[in-house]
Design a protein around this motif. Structure first.
Motif, PDB file in Angstrom:
ATOM      1  N   ASP A 128       0.828  -1.206   0.000  1.00 24.36           N
ATOM      2  CA  ASP A 128       0.000   0.000   0.000  1.00 24.36           C
ATOM      3  C   ASP A 128       0.861   1.254   0.000  1.00 24.36           C
ATOM      4  O   ASP A 128       0.543   2.234  -0.692  1.00 24.36           O
ATOM      5  CB  ASP A 128      -0.930   0.007   1.211  1.00 24.36           C
ATOM      6  N   VAL A 161       2.237   1.727  -3.510  1.00 25.01           N
ATOM      7  CA  VAL A 161       1.206   2.147  -4.460  1.00 25.01           C
ATOM      8  C   VAL A 161       0.905   3.632  -4.271  1.00 25.01           C
ATOM      9  O   VAL A 161       0.746   4.373  -5.253  1.00 25.01           O
ATOM     10  CB  VAL A 161      -0.061   1.292  -4.290  1.00 25.01           C
ATOM     11  N   GLU A 164       2.112  -6.896  -8.105  1.00 20.74           N
ATOM     12  CA  GLU A 164       0.768  -6.392  -7.857  1.00 20.74           C
ATOM     13  C   GLU A 164       0.617  -4.879  -7.984  1.00 20.74           C
ATOM     14  O   GLU A 164      -0.497  -4.384  -8.215  1.00 20.74           O
ATOM     15  CB  GLU A 164       0.308  -6.808  -6.455  1.00 20.74           C
ATOM     16  N   ALA A 165       1.706  -4.112  -7.824  1.00 18.53           N
ATOM     17  CA  ALA A 165       1.579  -2.655  -7.708  1.00 18.53           C
ATOM     18  C   ALA A 165       0.983  -2.020  -8.959  1.00 18.53           C
ATOM     19  O   ALA A 165       0.065  -1.203  -8.877  1.00 18.53           O
ATOM     20  CB  ALA A 165       2.929  -2.028  -7.384  1.00 18.53           C
ATOM     21  N   GLY A 215      -0.890  -3.180 -11.241  1.00 18.97           N
ATOM     22  CA  GLY A 215      -2.298  -3.525 -11.411  1.00 18.97           C
ATOM     23  C   GLY A 215      -3.206  -2.640 -10.584  1.00 18.97           C
ATOM     24  O   GLY A 215      -4.325  -2.318 -10.984  1.00 18.97           O
ATOM     25  N   GLN A 216      -2.733  -2.210  -9.417  1.00 12.77           N
ATOM     26  CA  GLN A 216      -3.524  -1.339  -8.566  1.00 12.77           C
ATOM     27  C   GLN A 216      -3.476   0.117  -9.021  1.00 12.77           C
ATOM     28  O   GLN A 216      -4.311   0.926  -8.616  1.00 12.77           O
ATOM     29  CB  GLN A 216      -3.052  -1.436  -7.114  1.00 12.77           C
ATOM     30  N   LEU A 217      -2.497   0.452  -9.856  1.00 15.36           N
ATOM     31  CA  LEU A 217      -2.346   1.831 -10.323  1.00 15.36           C
ATOM     32  C   LEU A 217      -3.050   2.107 -11.647  1.00 15.36           C
ATOM     33  O   LEU A 217      -3.278   3.245 -11.988  1.00 15.36           O
ATOM     34  CB  LEU A 217      -0.859   2.170 -10.474  1.00 15.36           C
TER      35      LEU A 217
END
Length: 299
Positions: free
Chosen positions: A251, A254, A292-293, A295-297
């Protein structure tokens, strides 16, 4: 948006070094860079291997991962010999090399060859001659040049780079002369933020400084008639006031990355963890950031 990593050359190739580059490819990083130094700060009295042989080995071990220096400097390099090494690296990697290049600093590299450390003005003067000459050496079959600091006599660049017209330059710069070089010769530009803010600045001040750097890069591009959007903008992490904070959790990263992508940064490079060092981090967090980062952005 791109996410890359930096693998410092501190491990023997057969004792974990090779595995780090293979892991970077497996995790899906865009590029894996390494520092091109003779030694570096707190690592000075420990293992430290050469950038060019390390990248050559990494090129042979990997298949898709882009590779590069972040950054090479004139402190102990000459354009003629560097061009030959880069041409060979580009060939071995089948066109996967990016040259990160900067003016250099006052660290150990600056005096390792027995010379006095250059002043900031002297570094800028040499850099202004180094980059255009290196550009020619990587794009022309034969180069002769007689400059203030560097010379070349019918230096051959045959058969040229796999990447055409040459491998990309990522120019590290914050001052006006360096930004002019980035605009004229760079396919990318590199920043670590504002060094003056590292110890006592705030994240907000750092963001404002980076925004200003990007604006000045844009103006340098406009002055030569170049579209600034053609130049990728790379942030090397670990040197802004947040320091290791972005690596504390997925988190946190991100949030950090989102703020910097919003400024106009297009690629963020994070250091692969090294225990008991300035780049210590939880390996599990590092791997989650890698996978994963982004994809969250994405919108």
């Amino acid at each position: 948006m791109r996410l890359s990593t930096v693998i410092l050359p501190v491990r023997r190739w057969n004792e974990g070094g090779r595995d780090e580059w293979l892991r970077a490819e497996r995790l899906g990083f865009h590029t894996a860079y390494t520092y091109d130094h003779l030694s570096w700060r707190t690592f000075r009295d420990g293992p430290w291997f050469g950038a060019v042989p390390t990248l050559t080995a990494a090129a042979a071990a990997t298949e898709r991962l882009r590779l590069g220096t972040l950054v090479t400097s004139p402190n102990f390099r000459h354009p003629v010999t560097l061009a030959k090494d880069l041409l060979s690296l580009d060939d071995v990697s089948n066109g996967r090399i990016t040259l990160g290049i900067g003016a250099g600093g006052t660290g150990f590299d600056a005096t390792a060859l027995g010379q006095e450390a250059w002043t900031p003005r002297e570094r800028a003067d040499r850099f202004a001659e180094f980059v255009p000459l290196l550009d020619r050496l990587l794009t022309e079959d034969s180069v002769s040049y007689d400059g203030t600091f560097y010379s070349a006599s019918e230096a051959r660049g045959i058969p040229g780079c796999v990447q055409r017209p040459r491998l990309p330059f990522a120019v590290a710069a914050t001052g006006p002369r360096g930004l002019e070089l980035a605009a004229a010769h760079g396919q990318a530009w590199v920043t670590t933020g504002d060094p003056k803010l590292f110890e006592t600045g705030t994240p907000e001040e750092s963001a404002a400084a980076i925004r200003g750097q990007i604006e000045r890069l844009g103006k340098a591009c406009v002055e030569i008639g170049r579209d600034a959007s053609e130049v990728e903008r790379i942030l090397l992490t670990g040197f802004t006031p947040e320091r290791g904070g972005p690596m504390e959790s997925l988190d946190a990263f991100v949030d950090f990355a989102g703020r910097h992508f919003a400024l106009g940064i297009t690629e963020i490079a994070v250091h692969a963890p090294i225990a008991d060092s300035d780049f210590a981090a939880d390996q599990r967090v590092f791997e989650r950031i890698a996978t994963e980062a982004l994809g969250q952005l994405r919108p």
